[in-house]
Design a protein around this motif. Structure first.
Motif, mmCIF file in Angstrom:
data_model
loop_
_atom_site.group_PDB
_atom_site.id
_atom_site.type_symbol
_atom_site.label_atom_id
_atom_site.label_comp_id
_atom_site.label_asym_id
_atom_site.label_seq_id
_atom_site.Cartn_x
_atom_site.Cartn_y
_atom_site.Cartn_z
ATOM 1 N N PRO A 60 2.289 9.716 -7.766
ATOM 2 C CA PRO A 60 2.657 10.916 -7.012
ATOM 3 C C PRO A 60 1.821 11.020 -5.737
ATOM 4 C CG PRO A 60 1.990 11.444 -9.279
ATOM 5 C CD PRO A 60 1.593 10.028 -8.998
ATOM 6 N N ASN A 61 2.420 11.592 -4.710
ATOM 7 C CA ASN A 61 1.708 11.847 -3.445
ATOM 8 C C ASN A 61 0.865 10.641 -3.026
ATOM 9 O OD1 ASN A 61 2.785 14.456 -3.468
ATOM 10 N ND2 ASN A 61 1.110 15.203 -4.746
ATOM 11 N N TYR A 62 1.521 9.503 -3.003
ATOM 12 C CA TYR A 62 0.817 8.236 -2.732
ATOM 13 C C TYR A 62 0.069 8.276 -1.402
ATOM 14 C CZ TYR A 62 4.394 7.310 0.651
ATOM 15 O OH TYR A 62 5.194 7.426 1.755
ATOM 16 N N PHE A 63 0.550 9.113 -0.466
ATOM 17 C CA PHE A 63 -0.080 9.197 0.863
ATOM 18 C C PHE A 63 -1.467 9.840 0.786
ATOM 19 C CE2 PHE A 63 3.518 11.918 -0.027
ATOM 20 C CZ PHE A 63 2.932 13.169 -0.174
ATOM 21 N N LEU A 64 -1.760 10.504 -0.367
ATOM 22 C CA LEU A 64 -3.089 11.087 -0.576
ATOM 23 C C LEU A 64 -3.910 10.274 -1.575
ATOM 24 C CD1 LEU A 64 -2.044 14.861 -1.046
ATOM 25 C CD2 LEU A 64 -2.916 13.759 1.043
ATOM 26 N N THR A 65 -3.236 9.490 -2.398
ATOM 27 C CA THR A 65 -3.908 8.889 -3.555
ATOM 28 C C THR A 65 -4.070 7.369 -3.463
ATOM 29 O OG1 THR A 65 -1.773 8.796 -4.688
ATOM 30 C CG2 THR A 65 -3.155 10.728 -5.123
ATOM 31 N N TRP A 66 -3.781 6.811 -2.282
ATOM 32 C CA TRP A 66 -4.050 5.384 -2.040
ATOM 33 C C TRP A 66 -4.990 5.284 -0.849
ATOM 34 C CZ3 TRP A 66 -1.372 0.652 -3.775
ATOM 35 C CH2 TRP A 66 -0.640 0.874 -4.949
ATOM 36 N N ARG A 67 -5.946 4.377 -0.954
ATOM 37 C CA ARG A 67 -6.854 4.127 0.170
ATOM 38 C C ARG A 67 -7.071 2.627 0.274
ATOM 39 N NH1 ARG A 67 -11.479 7.222 -1.125
ATOM 40 N NH2 ARG A 67 -10.092 9.012 -0.874
ATOM 41 N N ASP A 68 -7.041 2.113 1.486
ATOM 42 C CA ASP A 68 -7.212 0.669 1.715
ATOM 43 C C ASP A 68 -6.252 -0.144 0.849
ATOM 44 O OD1 ASP A 68 -9.265 1.269 3.496
ATOM 45 O OD2 ASP A 68 -10.782 1.204 1.928
ATOM 46 N N ASP A 69 -5.018 0.323 0.781
ATOM 47 C CA ASP A 69 -3.939 -0.377 0.075
ATOM 48 C C ASP A 69 -4.140 -0.475 -1.434
ATOM 49 O OD1 ASP A 69 -2.813 -0.643 2.533
ATOM 50 O OD2 ASP A 69 -3.265 -2.775 2.764
ATOM 51 N N ARG A 70 -4.932 0.456 -1.993
ATOM 52 C CA ARG A 70 -5.151 0.459 -3.441
ATOM 53 C C ARG A 70 -5.129 1.907 -3.937
ATOM 54 N NH1 ARG A 70 -6.754 -4.477 -4.136
ATOM 55 N NH2 ARG A 70 -7.177 -4.278 -6.348
ATOM 56 N N PRO A 71 -4.682 2.135 -5.184
ATOM 57 C CA PRO A 71 -4.753 3.505 -5.718
ATOM 58 C C PRO A 71 -6.204 3.905 -5.937
ATOM 59 C CG PRO A 71 -3.871 1.974 -7.370
ATOM 60 C CD PRO A 71 -4.096 1.182 -6.120
#
Ligand SMILES: Cc1cc2nc3c(=O)[nH]c(=O)nc-3n(C[C@H](O)[C@H](O)[C@H](O)COP(=O)(O)O)c2cc1C
Length: 197
Positions: free
Chosen positions: A152-163
């Motif tokens: 969910p809300n991947y735009f907030l919960t992924w950083r540097d191409d990783r969850p």
């Protein structure tokens, strides 16, 4: 040496600027680390998938159903797969038209194969898309895997191409373990007895 089941991972979105390849790349890494599969990836953006289908039924044997030459990598990957993972976003509470077209151009290639889902989107993490896919794939005699991976809300919960969720690799392992069990079971069943479709 063990004849590992073949796992086909499909990038379902073809949108310009899409996030799908990021999710797919991370999940492919998890599948490689799992070690239970021979892993292949097909990106639908690289496949010729017209919307207009031929007059013949896609249930016809592969050589009697006229597919475009540019679809061959997808068709052969589906035909030889023992397990499939669909990486899908959610578009208007369902899955992208690219994925529906890819599904509809095939039939026997899905039969008696396990299919698991890695989804992403807004608040629902793409689960509306997965619910629709489960319904559609049942029609093709595929077996869907209960434990999906949803972001969910991947735009907030992924950083540097990783969850960022430290439990994500663990969830991926549960999915891959269940998929492996079904891949072995159904490969053996397909080899032993023709599926009564
Ligand atoms: C046509 C369209 C419809 C969308 N509808 C939804 C939706 O119903 N639910 C949702 O969670 N996100 C929705 N989104 C947002 C997508 O989840 C988000 O754009 C995601 O990045 C799409 O995946 P992609 O980048 O791989 O194409 C929609 C996006 C598009 C382009």
């Amino acid at each position: 040496m063990e004849n590992k089941p073949k796992l086909l991972i499909i990038v379902g979105s073809v949108r310009e600027g899409r996030f799908g390849p990021v999710v797919t790349s991370w999940f492919t890494e998890q599948a490689g680390a799992h070690g239970g599969f021979e892993v292949d990836v097909v990106d639908l953006a690289e496949i010729d998938i017209p919307l207009a289908l031929p007059a013949a039924s896609p249930k016809a044997p592969a050589d009697e159903y006229p597919r475009p030459a540019g679809m061959a990598p997808l068709t052969s990957a589906l035909a030889s797969a023992d397990a499939i993972v669909l990486v899908t976003p959610e578009y208007n509470h369902s899955y992208p038209a690219s994925l529906k077209a890819a599904i509809d151009w095939h039939f026997t290639q899905w039969t008696a194969k396990p299919v698991a889902f890695v989804s992403y989107g807004g608040a629902a993490g793409g689960r509306h898309a997965v619910l629709h896919l489960e319904n559609v794939l049942t029609e093709l005699h595929a077996v869907t895997i209960r434990d999906g991976l949803a972001f969910p809300n991947y735009f907030l919960t992924w950083r540097d191409d990783r969850p960022t969720d430290p439990d994500a690799p663990g969830y991926a392992k549960v999915l891959l373990d269940q998929l492996s069990w079904w891949a072995h079971a159904l490969r053996s069943a397909r080899e032993t007895t023709p599926y009564p479709a």
